[in-house]
Design an enzyme around this catalytic site. Structure first.
Site, PDB file in Angstrom:
ATOM      1  CG  HIS A  71      -1.926  -1.128   1.213  1.00 16.64           C
ATOM      2  ND1 HIS A  71      -3.128  -1.116   0.540  1.00 16.64           N
ATOM      3  CD2 HIS A  71      -1.871  -2.333   1.831  1.00 16.64           C
ATOM      4  CE1 HIS A  71      -3.757  -2.254   0.737  1.00 16.64           C
ATOM      5  NE2 HIS A  71      -3.013  -3.013   1.506  1.00 16.64           N
ATOM      6  CG  ASN A 110      -7.778  -4.590   0.633  1.00 12.94           C
ATOM      7  OD1 ASN A 110      -7.028  -3.621   0.735  1.00 12.94           O
ATOM      8  ND2 ASN A 110      -7.379  -5.821   0.913  1.00 12.94           N
ATOM      9  NE  ARG A 151     -18.201  -4.685  -9.070  1.00  8.74           N
ATOM     10  CZ  ARG A 151     -19.134  -4.496  -8.149  1.00  8.74           C
ATOM     11  NH1 ARG A 151     -18.805  -4.476  -6.884  1.00  8.74           N
ATOM     12  NH2 ARG A 151     -20.395  -4.351  -8.495  1.00  8.74           N
TER      13      ARG A 151
END
Length: 527
Positions: free
Chosen positions: A75, A148, A203
């Site tokens: 991240h 998430n 997605r």
């Protein structure tokens, strides 16, 4: 042309305009001493060496040498914003946490969105899960819901997490992304099939951060005022609607505008177009958990919305951009173990691992006193404990209060009403292998019932387009896993791989190699 510039491009201009007629501040050193000359070193003569006494230079350069802190291992690339959470529905029958105390209650929040595998300079539009972390500054301390944009994850056992991340990062010798590493791990761990299928569907390329849902992903435990406990999952549904990028547009943006998602979020908020999400919970009783057809704490699986419907709770709104990225986003630290009374962990193995991993990471990156950094400070609660000292202690270190417990001098006391809920554990201690806990049923549902025909076709194209970079034996193993989900899934991907592999073989130049001195040997044999 200047009139059409967006707010991120015009940040310096806007900053100056906001000062109006205010005079420029006096330039100082870090110690506050006024500076008379900022462009010329102190030297012995115009061509001479510089002097050690040039504190203006050494103060600036020494700080510059220390500007970077360790990058997040995962991240690393992200965007942040601030806003509020407002309760719209009463859930006190499930949870006593003050953040849900009554309808209409608002709580300040900080949010960080991110990609997962890439470095800080990587593109925002790569195919990757997106981090969706929310810090609630509640009356009982901070609550960090660190999730998430997917309700599931690649693995269910935290012991595998370092290896999983290594496989997604760079080859230890070449320092390049390596499809063999990526697909070798995924194909050897078929519990990843659900998340991998989600990732290579539409997605996997969300259009920025505003048009995607968020999930706490893990199973948590809620406790109400009567001490009753429930298991739950947390969901954020975007009020902007789901919007994804095509493969072609994502690739174009990765080259032309690699900071696309950061800019999109910043500009939307700067223009008063505040993004929002509706917050829901799913609730499961302990009895239902005992009889659930899957392990309810398995992070690779979801709870059916038909059996466990979404219960509305509130709304999250982002209405302020960070004043300074480093101070309020790079130093923003989320810790799943930050849970106020009324919210507790479940036996989810991945969650249990993160309870240790996340604060340990922050102590490494930011220091032992990272919770004193303003953006991480639980400013709506009063911190009183027996922790002292350490690097970068930012406040009065709790003054002269006793630094040991117990004591006889009116220092902080425990409050029995906040003791965690009691629960029974009776199993034998062992290393339980969960690798084969039905890795295909929910993936089959996703493939056959959630996706339509066009979406299935794009999923297979996306997956084959990435899998083609791996060695043939890895391709074969992955396709076998897909066939276990549904024959059509595996066969479609295999058909596409066959085309890619045939094309690659056709385009591979044929090289003829001979031994050194072969012509001399031939000549001597003729003699």
């Amino acid at each position: 042309m200047g009139d059409s510039r967006d707010k991120t491009t015009d940040q310096m201009k806007i900053w100056k305009e906001n000062r109006r007629s205010q005079r420029a501040d006096t330039l100082t050193t870090g110690a506050g001493h006024p500076i008379g000359d900022k462009v010329n070193l102190q030297t012995a003569g115009p061509r001479g060496p510089l002097l050690v006494q040039d504190v203006v230079f050494t103060d600036e350069m020494a700080h510059f040498d220390r500007e970077r802190i360790p990058e997040r291992v995962v991240h690393a690339k992200g965007a942040g914003a601030f806003g509020y959470f407002e309760v719209t529905h009463d859930i006190s029958r499930y949870c006593k946490a003050k953040v849900f105390e009554h309808v209409g209650k608002t709580t300040p929040i900080a949010v960080r969105f991110s990609t997962v595998a890439g470095e800080s300079g990587s593109a925002d539009t790569v195919r990757d899960p997106r981090g969706f972390a929310v810090k609630f500054y509640t009356d009982d301390g901070n609550w960090d819901l660190t999730g998430n944009n997917t309700p599931i994850f690649f693995i269910r056992d935290a012991l595998l997490f370092p290896s999983f991340i290594h496989s997604q990062k760079r080859n230890p010798q070449t320092h390049m992304k390596d499809p063999d590493m990526v697909w070798d791990f995924w194909s050897l761990r078929p519990e990843s099939l659900h998340q991998v299928s989600f990732l290579f569907s539409d997605r996997g390329l969300p259009d920025g951060y505003r048009f995607m849902n968020g999930y706490g992903s893990h199973t948590f435990k809620l406790v109400n005022a009567d001490g009753e406990c429930f298991y739950c999952k947390f969901h954020y549904k975007t009020d902007q609607g789901i919007k994804n990028l095509s493969v072609e547009e994502a690739e174009r943006l990765a080259s032309a505008n690699p900071d696309y998602a950061i800019g999109d979020l910043f500009n939307a908020i700067a223009n008063g177009n505040f993004p929002s999400w509706t917050f829901y919970i799913q609730v499961m009783t302990f009895e239902q958990a005992e009889n659930f057809q899957f392990n309810p704490f398995d992070l690779t699986k979801v709870w059916s919305h038909k059996e466990y419907p979404l219960i509305p709770v509130g709304k999250m709104v982002l209405n302020r951009n960070p004043v300074n990225y480093f101070a309020e986003v790079e130093q923003l630290a989320f810790d799943p173990s930050n849970m106020p009374p009324g919210i507790e962990p479940s036996p989810d193995k991945m969650l249990q691992g993160r309870l240790f991993s996340y604060p340990d990471t922050h102590r490494h990156r930011l220091g032992a006193n990272y919770l004193q950094i303003p953006v991480n400070c639980p400013f709506r609660a009063r911190v009183a404990n027996y922790q002292r000292d350490g690097p970068m202690c930012m406040f009065d270190n709790q003054g002269g209060a006793p630094n040991y417990f117990p004591n006889s001098f009116s220092a902080p006391e425990t409050q029995p009403q906040f003791v965690e809920s009691k629960f029974r554990v009776s199993s034998d201690v062992a290393r339980y292998n969960s690798a084969d806990d039905d890795n295909v049923t929910q993936v089959r549902t996703f493939y056959t019932q959630v996706l339509n025909e066009e979406e299935r076709q794009r999923l297979c194209q996306n997956m084959a387009g990435a899998l083609k970079g791996a060695q043939l034996f890895i391709q074969k193993r992955m396709v076998e896993n897909l066939k276990a989900v549904h024959p059509d899934y595996g066969n479609r991907v295999q058909t596409l791989l066959n085309e890619y592999n045939a094309e690659a073989q056709k385009n591979t130049p044929v090289r003829v190699y001979s031994r050194p001195g072969a012509s001399a040997i031939t000549t001597s044999s003729k003699m």
